[in-house]
Design an enzyme around this catalytic site. Structure first.
Site, PDB file in Angstrom:
ATOM      1  N   CYS A  10       0.033  11.226  13.541  1.00  0.00           N
ATOM      2  CA  CYS A  10       1.631  10.440  13.600  1.00  0.00           C
ATOM      3  C   CYS A  10       2.661  11.489  14.200  1.00  0.00           C
ATOM      4  O   CYS A  10       3.782  11.046  14.212  1.00  0.00           O
ATOM      5  CB  CYS A  10       1.698   9.836  12.345  1.00  0.00           C
ATOM      6  SG  CYS A  10       0.557   8.536  11.777  1.00  0.00           S
ATOM      7  N   HIS A  13       8.911   8.151  11.176  1.00  0.00           N
ATOM      8  CA  HIS A  13       7.666   7.494  11.431  1.00  0.00           C
ATOM      9  C   HIS A  13       7.303   6.192  10.698  1.00  0.00           C
ATOM     10  O   HIS A  13       7.967   6.131   9.505  1.00  0.00           O
ATOM     11  CB  HIS A  13       6.514   8.480  11.342  1.00  0.00           C
ATOM     12  CG  HIS A  13       5.246   7.874  11.458  1.00  0.00           C
ATOM     13  ND1 HIS A  13       4.929   7.009  12.521  1.00  0.00           N
ATOM     14  CD2 HIS A  13       4.048   8.125  10.564  1.00  0.00           C
ATOM     15  CE1 HIS A  13       3.516   6.643  12.130  1.00  0.00           C
ATOM     16  NE2 HIS A  13       3.237   7.218  10.977  1.00  0.00           N
ATOM     17  N   ASN A  68       1.870   0.412  11.480  1.00  0.00           N
ATOM     18  CA  ASN A  68       1.868   1.879  11.673  1.00  0.00           C
ATOM     19  C   ASN A  68       1.231   2.046  13.156  1.00  0.00           C
ATOM     20  O   ASN A  68       0.175   1.683  13.276  1.00  0.00           O
ATOM     21  CB  ASN A  68       1.013   2.706  10.542  1.00  0.00           C
ATOM     22  CG  ASN A  68       1.116   3.948  10.826  1.00  0.00           C
ATOM     23  OD1 ASN A  68       1.308   4.465  12.068  1.00  0.00           O
ATOM     24  ND2 ASN A  68       0.491   4.946   9.787  1.00  0.00           N
TER      25      ASN A  68
HETATM   26  N1  ACO Z   1      -4.980  -5.736  -0.406  1.00  0.00           N
HETATM   27  C1  ACO Z   1      -5.193  -5.868  -1.459  1.00  0.00           C
HETATM   28  N2  ACO Z   1      -5.319  -5.090  -2.437  1.00  0.00           N
HETATM   29  C2  ACO Z   1      -5.530  -3.446  -1.772  1.00  0.00           C
HETATM   30  C3  ACO Z   1      -5.253  -3.401  -0.421  1.00  0.00           C
HETATM   31  C4  ACO Z   1      -5.068  -4.344   0.290  1.00  0.00           C
HETATM   32  N3  ACO Z   1      -5.075  -4.502   1.623  1.00  0.00           N
HETATM   33  N4  ACO Z   1      -5.544  -2.101  -0.004  1.00  0.00           N
HETATM   34  C5  ACO Z   1      -5.890  -1.307  -1.315  1.00  0.00           C
HETATM   35  N5  ACO Z   1      -5.637  -2.427  -2.426  1.00  0.00           N
HETATM   36  C6  ACO Z   1      -5.766  -2.247  -3.983  1.00  0.00           C
HETATM   37  C7  ACO Z   1      -6.607  -0.966  -4.170  1.00  0.00           C
HETATM   38  O1  ACO Z   1      -8.040  -1.221  -4.082  1.00  0.00           O
HETATM   39  C8  ACO Z   1      -6.191  -0.925  -5.454  1.00  0.00           C
HETATM   40  O2  ACO Z   1      -6.990  -1.540  -6.537  1.00  0.00           O
HETATM   41  P1  ACO Z   1      -7.472  -1.072  -7.664  1.00  0.00           P
HETATM   42  O3  ACO Z   1      -6.071  -0.682  -8.643  1.00  0.00           O
HETATM   43  O4  ACO Z   1      -8.123  -2.285  -8.491  1.00  0.00           O
HETATM   44  O5  ACO Z   1      -8.245   0.048  -7.650  1.00  0.00           O
HETATM   45  C9  ACO Z   1      -4.682  -1.352  -5.529  1.00  0.00           C
HETATM   46  O6  ACO Z   1      -4.658  -2.263  -4.323  1.00  0.00           O
HETATM   47  C10 ACO Z   1      -3.502  -0.128  -5.475  1.00  0.00           C
HETATM   48  O7  ACO Z   1      -4.319   0.730  -4.666  1.00  0.00           O
HETATM   49  P2  ACO Z   1      -3.315   1.992  -4.001  1.00  0.00           P
HETATM   50  O8  ACO Z   1      -4.056   2.706  -3.176  1.00  0.00           O
HETATM   51  O9  ACO Z   1      -2.975   2.590  -5.281  1.00  0.00           O
HETATM   52  O10 ACO Z   1      -1.931   1.443  -3.467  1.00  0.00           O
HETATM   53  P3  ACO Z   1      -0.791   2.074  -2.992  1.00  0.00           P
HETATM   54  O11 ACO Z   1       0.451   1.391  -3.453  1.00  0.00           O
HETATM   55  O12 ACO Z   1      -0.794   3.583  -2.932  1.00  0.00           O
HETATM   56  O13 ACO Z   1      -0.453   1.416  -1.636  1.00  0.00           O
HETATM   57  C11 ACO Z   1      -1.066   2.223   0.710  1.00  0.00           C
HETATM   58  C12 ACO Z   1      -1.723   1.948  -0.475  1.00  0.00           C
HETATM   59  C13 ACO Z   1      -0.304   1.262   1.509  1.00  0.00           C
HETATM   60  C14 ACO Z   1      -2.278   2.964   1.646  1.00  0.00           C
HETATM   61  C15 ACO Z   1      -0.163   3.452   0.419  1.00  0.00           C
HETATM   62  O14 ACO Z   1      -0.616   4.469  -0.548  1.00  0.00           O
HETATM   63  C16 ACO Z   1       0.339   4.344   1.729  1.00  0.00           C
HETATM   64  O15 ACO Z   1       0.953   3.853   2.476  1.00  0.00           O
HETATM   65  N6  ACO Z   1      -0.140   5.765   1.706  1.00  0.00           N
HETATM   66  C17 ACO Z   1       0.251   6.358   3.028  1.00  0.00           C
HETATM   67  C18 ACO Z   1      -0.745   5.849   3.993  1.00  0.00           C
HETATM   68  C19 ACO Z   1      -0.377   6.486   5.472  1.00  0.00           C
HETATM   69  O16 ACO Z   1       0.777   6.312   5.615  1.00  0.00           O
HETATM   70  N7  ACO Z   1      -1.155   6.661   6.130  1.00  0.00           N
HETATM   71  C20 ACO Z   1      -1.043   6.892   7.562  1.00  0.00           C
HETATM   72  C21 ACO Z   1      -0.832   8.398   7.815  1.00  0.00           C
HETATM   73  S1  ACO Z   1      -0.370   8.430   9.105  1.00  0.00           S
HETATM   74  C22 ACO Z   1      -1.363   8.765  10.581  1.00  0.00           C
HETATM   75  O17 ACO Z   1      -1.628  10.189  10.530  1.00  0.00           O
HETATM   76  C23 ACO Z   1      -2.332   8.012  11.074  1.00  0.00           C
END
Ligand code: ACO
Length: 367
Positions: A120, A260, A290
């Site tokens: 990214c 980003h 994203n």
């Molecule tokens: N729908 C419903 N529930 C979900 C989903 C979904 N799509 N995805 C995860 N959950 C659940 C998880 O299983 C977890 O359940 P649990 O508590 O029973 O274990 C719960 O939701 C919370 O999960 P977290 O991972 O703690 O959720 P978080 O609030 O951190 O959000 C997210 C997850 C959106 C991925 C966030 O962490 C994020 O945006 N991180 C950065 C990711 C990113 O930007 N990646 C791209 C990098 S850039 C590149 O190079 C491509």
């Protein structure tokens, strides 16, 4: 601290363009594919819909349209381009580069062409390279593209990743300018120790494609989202502060920040740490999700065509991504306000944000 050496030419953006595919994949459709909900996706990410490339489209096809639009705005012909830099994690093929594929499609017969592989942060790295090439006189005209077809490397049974990503392309044309204008500062960073927070485990020289890697679904994105979140906020804040320091400016001097678009909560947290008001921070994640290295040039083209940038404005671009990589650029904008700005804003900045309903009507099947 890195400063622009004396006597080096400045480099500035003289044209932008973008393209996103027609097909819209919205949260309601994802609810039918995996165990998720529109409410969860909106609250945790800010995403409402994303674009998905047609079966016959590859990254070079998306790039071509974005590049042609940028060249047209710049008033530059393909023949005049010296270097084509394509920031992507999803080239058409791993050999040849997406840059060379695009060079052939554009007919840019005088250009060197290659890819920048920084997830990214690719477009930010590309701006750093472009500034160096132009500053030292190696190139006069650089075409920089950020493109991704992440739908091709996402597992649509994995709710942790499939709700986040989309397809799209953005481009910019850069030319020399007087020192003190254009790109004032660049910061580029990486920490490979964090490499497995976001990875595609197989398909490279470590674990080439085999029946086993395909069966194990090891050719798609695996992500440790929660850990990346923390790296993202820290890295983005630090990068912006570094470029401001290089340019001897403060957050109050920023007229616009284009982050980003990975997660609205990451953008909000970074903005709050910097103390920048929300109206100065570009947000379009709700429409595209994203799009990795494409998200910044897509956003940039939208704000340019909407007339949100005028000469002298200080614009900060900032990203983080897999690698881990992160970085920022700070530019003093040199282009006049886009002449079609009123029209473009009224029409939703052109095809890019064509009414979702129309796109949905023409949508076919999932990714
Ligand atoms: N729908 C419903 N529930 C979900 C989903 C979904 N799509 N995805 C995860 N959950 C659940 C998880 O299983 C977890 O359940 P649990 O508590 O029973 O274990 C719960 O939701 C919370 O999960 P977290 O991972 O703690 O959720 P978080 O609030 O951190 O959000 C997210 C997850 C959106 C991925 C966030 O962490 C994020 O945006 N991180 C950065 C990711 C990113 O930007 N990646 C791209 C990098 S850039 C590149 O190079 C491509």
């Amino acid at each position: 601290m890195i400063r622009q050496p004396e006597g080096v030419r400045g480099a500035t953006i003289i044209g932008t363009g973008m393209y996103v595919p027609e097909r819209v994949l919205d949260n309601a459709e994802l609810e039918r594919m995996v165990d998720t909900s529109d409410e969860w996706i909106r609250e945790r990410t800010g995403i409402i819909e994303r674009r998905i490339g047609a079966p016959d489209q590859a990254s070079s096809d998306l790039s071509l349209i974005a590049a042609q639009r940028a060249l047209e705005m710049a008033g530059v012909t393909a023949d005049e381009v010296d270097q084509i830099l394509v920031a992507t994690t999803t080239p058409d093929r791993y050999l040849p580069s997406c840059g060379c594929t695009l060079q052939a499609k554009l007919g840019a017969k005088n250009a060197a062409a290659y890819d920048i592989f920084a997830a990214c942060t690719g477009f930010i790295y590309g701006m750093g390279v472009a500034r160096g090439l132009i500053g030292t006189g190696i190139a006069d005209t650089v075409l920089l593209v950020g493109v991704e077809m992440l739908s091709r490397i996402v597992d649509y049974t994995d709710r942790n990743t499939c709700v986040l990503f989309g397809d799209g392309a953005g481009a910019a044309v850069l030319r020399p300018c007087k020192p003190g204008d254009g790109i004032l500062a660049v910061s580029m960073h990486s920490d490979g120790v964090l490499g497995d927070l976001l990875e595609i485990p197989a398909g490279g020289s470590r674990r080439p494609a085999s029946i086993e890697t395909v069966q194990a679904k090891d050719h798609v994105i695996k992500m440790r989202g929660r850990e990346l979140f923390r790296v993202a906020v820290r890295g983005m804040e630090d990068s912006i502060r570094r470029v401001l320091e290089q340019a001897e400016l403060t957050p109050d001097d920023l007229d616009l920040v284009i982050p980003h678009q990975a997660n609205q909560r990451i953008i909000d947290a970074t903005r709050e740490r910097l103390g920048v008001p929300a109206e100065k921070v570009v947000l379009n994640i709700e429409r595209y999700g994203n799009t990795s290295s494409a998200s910044i040039p897509i956003s940039l083209d939208e704000v340019v065509r909407a007339g949100r940038l005028k000469p002298g404005d200080h614009v900060g671009l900032v990203a983080f991504g897999g690698g881990a990589t992160w970085g920022a650029t700070l530019a003093r904008w040199t282009l006049p306000v886009y002449p079609g700005a009123g029209k473009a804003a009224a029409a939703g900045a052109g095809q890019a944000i064509a009414p979702a309903a129309a796109a949905r009507a023409s949508s076919r099947g999932a990714a």
